[in-house]
Design a protein around this motif. Sequence first.
Motif, mmCIF file in Angstrom:
data_model
loop_
_atom_site.group_PDB
_atom_site.id
_atom_site.type_symbol
_atom_site.label_atom_id
_atom_site.label_comp_id
_atom_site.label_asym_id
_atom_site.label_seq_id
_atom_site.Cartn_x
_atom_site.Cartn_y
_atom_site.Cartn_z
ATOM 1 N N GLU A 148 0.612 -1.145 0.204
ATOM 2 C CA GLU A 148 0.039 0.087 0.046
ATOM 3 C C GLU A 148 0.923 1.181 -0.124
ATOM 4 O O GLU A 148 0.221 2.371 -0.225
ATOM 5 C CB GLU A 148 -1.062 -0.051 1.177
ATOM 6 C CG GLU A 148 -1.922 0.998 1.108
ATOM 7 C CD GLU A 148 -2.958 0.700 2.045
ATOM 8 O OE1 GLU A 148 -3.674 1.648 2.798
ATOM 9 O OE2 GLU A 148 -3.692 -0.291 2.129
ATOM 10 N N GLU A 187 -8.186 -2.866 -3.394
ATOM 11 C CA GLU A 187 -9.659 -2.801 -3.016
ATOM 12 C C GLU A 187 -9.527 -1.192 -2.172
ATOM 13 O O GLU A 187 -10.375 -0.412 -1.919
ATOM 14 C CB GLU A 187 -10.119 -3.444 -1.908
ATOM 15 C CG GLU A 187 -10.162 -4.971 -2.257
ATOM 16 C CD GLU A 187 -11.329 -5.218 -3.348
ATOM 17 O OE1 GLU A 187 -12.200 -4.516 -3.450
ATOM 18 O OE2 GLU A 187 -10.956 -6.296 -4.181
ATOM 19 N N ASN A 188 -8.402 -0.754 -2.394
ATOM 20 C CA ASN A 188 -8.088 0.729 -1.828
ATOM 21 C C ASN A 188 -8.330 1.620 -2.931
ATOM 22 O O ASN A 188 -7.705 1.319 -3.833
ATOM 23 C CB ASN A 188 -6.939 0.719 -1.277
ATOM 24 C CG ASN A 188 -6.452 2.342 -0.610
ATOM 25 O OD1 ASN A 188 -7.003 3.361 -1.208
ATOM 26 N ND2 ASN A 188 -5.887 2.301 0.434
ATOM 27 N N SER A 189 -9.374 2.280 -3.086
ATOM 28 C CA SER A 189 -9.664 3.164 -4.156
ATOM 29 C C SER A 189 -8.482 4.233 -4.448
ATOM 30 O O SER A 189 -8.133 4.394 -5.427
ATOM 31 C CB SER A 189 -11.025 4.007 -4.071
ATOM 32 O OG SER A 189 -10.822 4.887 -2.894
ATOM 33 N N GLN A 190 -7.826 4.735 -3.517
ATOM 34 C CA GLN A 190 -6.461 5.678 -3.872
ATOM 35 C C GLN A 190 -5.494 4.839 -4.610
ATOM 36 O O GLN A 190 -4.984 5.265 -5.552
ATOM 37 C CB GLN A 190 -5.971 5.991 -2.484
ATOM 38 C CG GLN A 190 -7.050 7.107 -1.783
ATOM 39 C CD GLN A 190 -6.345 7.579 -0.649
ATOM 40 O OE1 GLN A 190 -6.079 7.010 0.441
ATOM 41 N NE2 GLN A 190 -5.906 8.941 -0.435
ATOM 42 N N GLU A 197 -5.866 2.052 -6.547
ATOM 43 C CA GLU A 197 -6.514 1.787 -7.728
ATOM 44 C C GLU A 197 -6.456 2.977 -8.929
ATOM 45 O O GLU A 197 -5.914 2.996 -10.108
ATOM 46 C CB GLU A 197 -7.935 1.349 -7.655
ATOM 47 C CG GLU A 197 -8.562 0.827 -8.894
ATOM 48 C CD GLU A 197 -9.842 0.365 -8.776
ATOM 49 O OE1 GLU A 197 -10.369 0.076 -10.110
ATOM 50 O OE2 GLU A 197 -10.596 0.341 -7.654
ATOM 51 N N ASP A 198 -6.681 4.059 -8.113
ATOM 52 C CA ASP A 198 -6.695 5.329 -8.948
ATOM 53 C C ASP A 198 -5.134 5.721 -9.090
ATOM 54 O O ASP A 198 -4.810 6.017 -10.538
ATOM 55 C CB ASP A 198 -7.140 6.407 -8.180
ATOM 56 C CG ASP A 198 -8.727 6.312 -7.935
ATOM 57 O OD1 ASP A 198 -9.364 5.643 -8.760
ATOM 58 O OD2 ASP A 198 -9.234 7.297 -7.091
ATOM 59 N N LYS A 199 -4.291 5.552 -8.430
ATOM 60 C CA LYS A 199 -2.749 5.931 -8.612
ATOM 61 C C LYS A 199 -2.241 5.038 -9.549
ATOM 62 O O LYS A 199 -1.438 5.345 -10.454
ATOM 63 C CB LYS A 199 -1.955 5.913 -7.406
ATOM 64 C CG LYS A 199 -0.424 6.064 -7.532
ATOM 65 C CD LYS A 199 0.077 6.622 -6.338
ATOM 66 C CE LYS A 199 1.395 7.379 -6.628
ATOM 67 N NZ LYS A 199 2.205 8.040 -5.486
ATOM 68 N N ALA A 236 -3.894 3.219 -11.968
ATOM 69 C CA ALA A 236 -4.963 3.149 -13.010
ATOM 70 C C ALA A 236 -4.314 2.905 -14.417
ATOM 71 O O ALA A 236 -4.883 1.920 -15.211
ATOM 72 C CB ALA A 236 -6.125 4.084 -13.202
ATOM 73 N N PHE A 278 -9.986 -5.596 -13.138
ATOM 74 C CA PHE A 278 -9.428 -4.362 -12.824
ATOM 75 C C PHE A 278 -8.698 -4.025 -14.319
ATOM 76 O O PHE A 278 -8.377 -2.718 -14.441
ATOM 77 C CB PHE A 278 -8.266 -4.353 -11.813
ATOM 78 C CG PHE A 278 -8.729 -4.641 -10.219
ATOM 79 C CD1 PHE A 278 -9.278 -3.440 -9.803
ATOM 80 C CD2 PHE A 278 -8.726 -5.862 -9.642
ATOM 81 C CE1 PHE A 278 -9.676 -3.604 -8.499
ATOM 82 C CE2 PHE A 278 -9.142 -5.834 -8.561
ATOM 83 C CZ PHE A 278 -9.488 -4.712 -7.875
ATOM 84 N N LYS A 314 -9.054 -2.338 -17.966
ATOM 85 C CA LYS A 314 -9.582 -1.372 -18.288
ATOM 86 C C LYS A 314 -9.862 -1.635 -19.840
ATOM 87 O O LYS A 314 -9.290 -2.147 -20.617
ATOM 88 C CB LYS A 314 -8.893 -0.120 -18.342
ATOM 89 C CG LYS A 314 -8.738 0.078 -16.970
ATOM 90 C CD LYS A 314 -9.855 0.439 -15.909
ATOM 91 C CE LYS A 314 -9.215 0.805 -14.637
ATOM 92 N NZ LYS A 314 -10.241 1.089 -13.375
#
Length: 266
Positions: free
Chosen positions: A192, A220-223, A225-227, A229, A251, A253
């Motif tokens: 993380e 599962e941590n949206s932060q 996943e966003d980082k 992406a 996951f 895209k």
Amino acid sequence: TLGSAPGEGARGAMASDIHVSVTSAMNGEEICDVSLTSTALVADVKRHLEQEKQIPMLQQMIMADGAMLTDDTKLLEMSDGSSSLCLSLVRRRYTDEEAVMLLRSRKIGAEDLDEMARDNADIMLVAVKCSEPFSLASERLKQDKSFVMSCIEEYSRKWRYKVRQVMKDDVVQAEFKNDREVALAAVQCWGEVILFVDECFLGDEEIVLTAVRGDYAILENSQVEDKIAACFTRKDFMLNLVAANGFLLRFAKGPLRSDPELVREI
């Protein structure tokens, strides 16, 4: 009232109190006021300071009129029969050996160390092993790569999540922002912390995969996943990810979600 020795009988029970005031020898500020029996010793004052003010006895030097008093000095002798006594305290620094011993025995924390001790890599590594905050290390140590790497390695053995303290630290961020070895070691410890890894490493497949493979739950941590992406749009990355755990295809895209080669890896 403290300081009555066991077995003193009626004489001890009738002993009058002596009011002791302890001030700092450095700045004259009052540290404590305490009433003790007139049969009390300097050691009783030290015990009170340790119990009530969390100043370890080992660090205390009690002074009167510029002279250091031994633990067995009787307070009544120092007061010349008066009901009050003024003493001063000098806090001596621990030797390196004492600091290590006290840290290991949990009798002190890193916050009790002086600046010199906090600048000692051996002492502060013991502190880290004892779950003391990384933030208390000196700025020089935080700029020392070998010390930082040793702390990361130590956290990987016990408190993996505490590697956040290292990677979030402003000095570490400034000094090792572009250091791949530090980034890789950190995500190996706890995935993380990819949140605190510089953007330049988000295209580094080994670093990102190491972070994810160490704990898939971080996705599962949206932060997180966003980082990372952008990684989910790369077929080579997703092939490695899905090969390790087919469930992670979710996951992917865009068209990668239905890519035949990826689907076969499930």
